[in-house]
Motif scaffolding. Structure first.
Motif, PDB file in Angstrom:
ATOM      1  N   GLY A 127       7.100  20.208   5.080  1.00 17.46           N
ATOM      2  CA  GLY A 127       6.882  18.888   4.474  1.00 17.46           C
ATOM      3  C   GLY A 127       8.120  18.088   4.130  1.00 17.46           C
ATOM      4  N   GLY A 128       9.280  18.604   4.410  1.00 17.30           N
ATOM      5  CA  GLY A 128      10.515  17.919   4.021  1.00 17.30           C
ATOM      6  C   GLY A 128      10.931  16.827   4.980  1.00 17.30           C
ATOM      7  N   TYR A 129      10.046  15.856   5.168  1.00 15.84           N
ATOM      8  CA  TYR A 129      10.313  14.760   6.102  1.00 15.84           C
ATOM      9  C   TYR A 129       9.342  13.617   5.809  1.00 15.84           C
ATOM     10  CZ  TYR A 129       6.242  16.997   8.186  1.00 15.84           C
ATOM     11  OH  TYR A 129       5.002  17.553   8.368  1.00 15.84           O
ATOM     12  N   ILE A 130       9.572  12.467   6.432  1.00 13.84           N
ATOM     13  CA  ILE A 130       8.582  11.392   6.405  1.00 13.84           C
ATOM     14  C   ILE A 130       8.220  11.055   7.846  1.00 13.84           C
ATOM     15  CG2 ILE A 130       9.321  10.407   4.203  1.00 13.84           C
ATOM     16  CD1 ILE A 130      10.831   8.253   5.764  1.00 13.84           C
ATOM     17  N   GLN A 191       9.323   5.203   0.605  1.00 14.16           N
ATOM     18  CA  GLN A 191       9.069   5.766   1.932  1.00 14.16           C
ATOM     19  C   GLN A 191       8.395   7.133   1.875  1.00 14.16           C
ATOM     20  OE1 GLN A 191      11.906   4.474   0.843  1.00 14.16           O
ATOM     21  NE2 GLN A 191      12.985   3.297   2.423  1.00 14.16           N
ATOM     22  N   GLY A 192       8.558   7.816   0.753  1.00 15.60           N
ATOM     23  CA  GLY A 192       7.995   9.160   0.638  1.00 15.60           C
ATOM     24  C   GLY A 192       6.615   9.220   0.028  1.00 15.60           C
ATOM     25  N   GLN A 193       6.066   8.073  -0.366  1.00 12.07           N
ATOM     26  CA  GLN A 193       4.802   8.079  -1.100  1.00 12.07           C
ATOM     27  C   GLN A 193       3.584   8.388  -0.230  1.00 12.07           C
ATOM     28  OE1 GLN A 193       4.988   8.028  -4.433  1.00 12.07           O
ATOM     29  NE2 GLN A 193       7.171   7.957  -3.908  1.00 12.07           N
ATOM     30  N   VAL A 194       3.604   7.950   1.029  1.00  9.83           N
ATOM     31  CA  VAL A 194       2.430   8.100   1.894  1.00  9.83           C
ATOM     32  C   VAL A 194       2.020   9.564   2.030  1.00  9.83           C
ATOM     33  CG1 VAL A 194       1.505   7.728   4.213  1.00  9.83           C
ATOM     34  CG2 VAL A 194       3.003   6.006   3.169  1.00  9.83           C
ATOM     35  N   GLU A 195       2.998  10.438   2.212  1.00  4.91           N
ATOM     36  CA  GLU A 195       2.706  11.866   2.420  1.00  4.91           C
ATOM     37  C   GLU A 195       3.028  12.714   1.190  1.00  4.91           C
ATOM     38  OE1 GLU A 195       3.810  12.421   7.067  1.00  4.91           O
ATOM     39  OE2 GLU A 195       5.355  11.540   5.800  1.00  4.91           O
ATOM     40  N   ALA A 196       3.176  12.096   0.044  1.00  5.66           N
ATOM     41  CA  ALA A 196       3.653  12.797  -1.154  1.00  5.66           C
ATOM     42  C   ALA A 196       2.791  14.001  -1.527  1.00  5.66           C
ATOM     43  CB  ALA A 196       3.733  11.825  -2.329  1.00  5.66           C
ATOM     44  N   ALA A 197       1.473  13.818  -1.550  1.00  2.00           N
ATOM     45  CA  ALA A 197       0.579  14.897  -1.981  1.00  2.00           C
ATOM     46  C   ALA A 197       0.629  16.070  -1.005  1.00  2.00           C
ATOM     47  CB  ALA A 197      -0.845  14.374  -2.118  1.00  2.00           C
ATOM     48  N   ASP A 198       0.528  15.775   0.289  1.00  2.00           N
ATOM     49  CA  ASP A 198       0.574  16.843   1.297  1.00  2.00           C
ATOM     50  C   ASP A 198       1.928  17.537   1.289  1.00  2.00           C
ATOM     51  OD1 ASP A 198      -2.014  16.385   2.132  1.00  2.00           O
ATOM     52  OD2 ASP A 198      -1.439  15.104   3.824  1.00  2.00           O
ATOM     53  N   ARG A 199       2.978  16.750   1.092  1.00  2.00           N
ATOM     54  CA  ARG A 199       4.335  17.310   1.119  1.00  2.00           C
ATOM     55  C   ARG A 199       4.515  18.387   0.065  1.00  2.00           C
ATOM     56  NH1 ARG A 199       6.865  13.012   0.296  1.00  2.00           N
ATOM     57  NH2 ARG A 199       7.262  12.574   2.503  1.00  2.00           N
TER      58      ARG A 199
END
Length: 246
Positions: A127-130, A191-199
């Motif tokens: 998960g360390g990406y966008i 930029q990191g908010q879209v995938e924040a929960a999954d990340r």
């Protein structure tokens, strides 16, 4: 300086290791610790012995490759430096220096002082990406306004070089400072908010799967971290995980 080195020698992960004593002479106080190790290895090669295996790359405190537990401290007695930035002026003539690899079940020994830190890579892959399509559509860096405090804090988290000193120095072999830093550098930016929960869910799950221990707030990781990554990042990761789990 003339020194006695007690170095962990181990052929591979399945072979029993042991401490072996070596003598090195005429070591300059201006040498880096790795340069001193180079002198030892040249001495070993010239005498027909197997050189000591150890990780290194940039030798500028950037790549995070160097990883030695020196006299019971990750990266040695200095603060805010990696092993490659540690200089021999931190030691005295006649000293005995004990050198070991990182000790953690999730970091198995490859050979001697070199350990396998691919567990960190797998956490990053989790998960360390966008996910952003930048092909031909790259936005200007100033297109999205970001508060300076958030940008500065994210940058502080992003300075983590993934060396693993936090794991090596923790009594629980916890990787939460590393994972907290990697989660924080995205959690603080739009930029990191879209995938924040999954990340955060995926990275924490992978951390647990790799066999790292949990955090008990001792704080040794922050003290030994060569980049001074703050424990605040662990707290932020826990908050992000709680939000993602509700």
């Amino acid at each position: 300086m003339n020194l006695t080195l007690k170095i962990w020698r181990q052929k591979d992960a399945s072979t029993k290791g042991k401490m072996v004593d070596y003598k090195v002479t005429e070591i300059s106080e201006h040498m880096s610790f790795l340069e001193m190790m180079d002198v030892l290895n040249e001495q070993l090669v010239n005498s027909g012995e197997e050189p000591v295996a150890f990780d290194h790359d940039c030798r500028e405190g950037i790549c995070g490759m160097c990883s030695m537990y020196i006299n019971g401290e990750a990266h040695g007695p200095d603060r805010g430096v990696t092993t490659c930035q540690l200089h021999m002026r931190m030691f005295k003539d006649g000293d005995t220096i004990t050198i070991e690899p990182w000790r953690a079940a999730a970091f198995p020994v490859i050979k001697d002082l070199a350990v396998d830190r691919s567990a960190f890579d797998r956490i990053q892959h989790a998960g360390g990406y966008i996910s952003v399509n930048t092909s031909g559509n790259t936005q200007d860096a100033n297109a999205i306004p970001i508060k300076k405090e958030a940008a500065d804090t994210a940058m502080d988290a992003a300075t983590c070089i993934g060396c693993g000193a936090c794991v090596a120095t923790c009594k629980n072999s916890s990787a939460m400072l590393f994972v907290g830093a990697k989660v924080s550098q995205y959690a603080l930016l739009p930029q990191g908010q879209v995938e924040a929960a999954d990340r955060v869910r995926n990275m924490v799950a992978q951390m647990d799967l790799e066999g790292f221990g949990n955090c008990t707030n001792t704080g040794a990781c922050e003290v030994e971290c060569p980049k001074g990554i703050s424990l605040d990042n662990i707290a932020r990761m826990n908050r992000e995980l709680m939000k993602a789990s509700v």
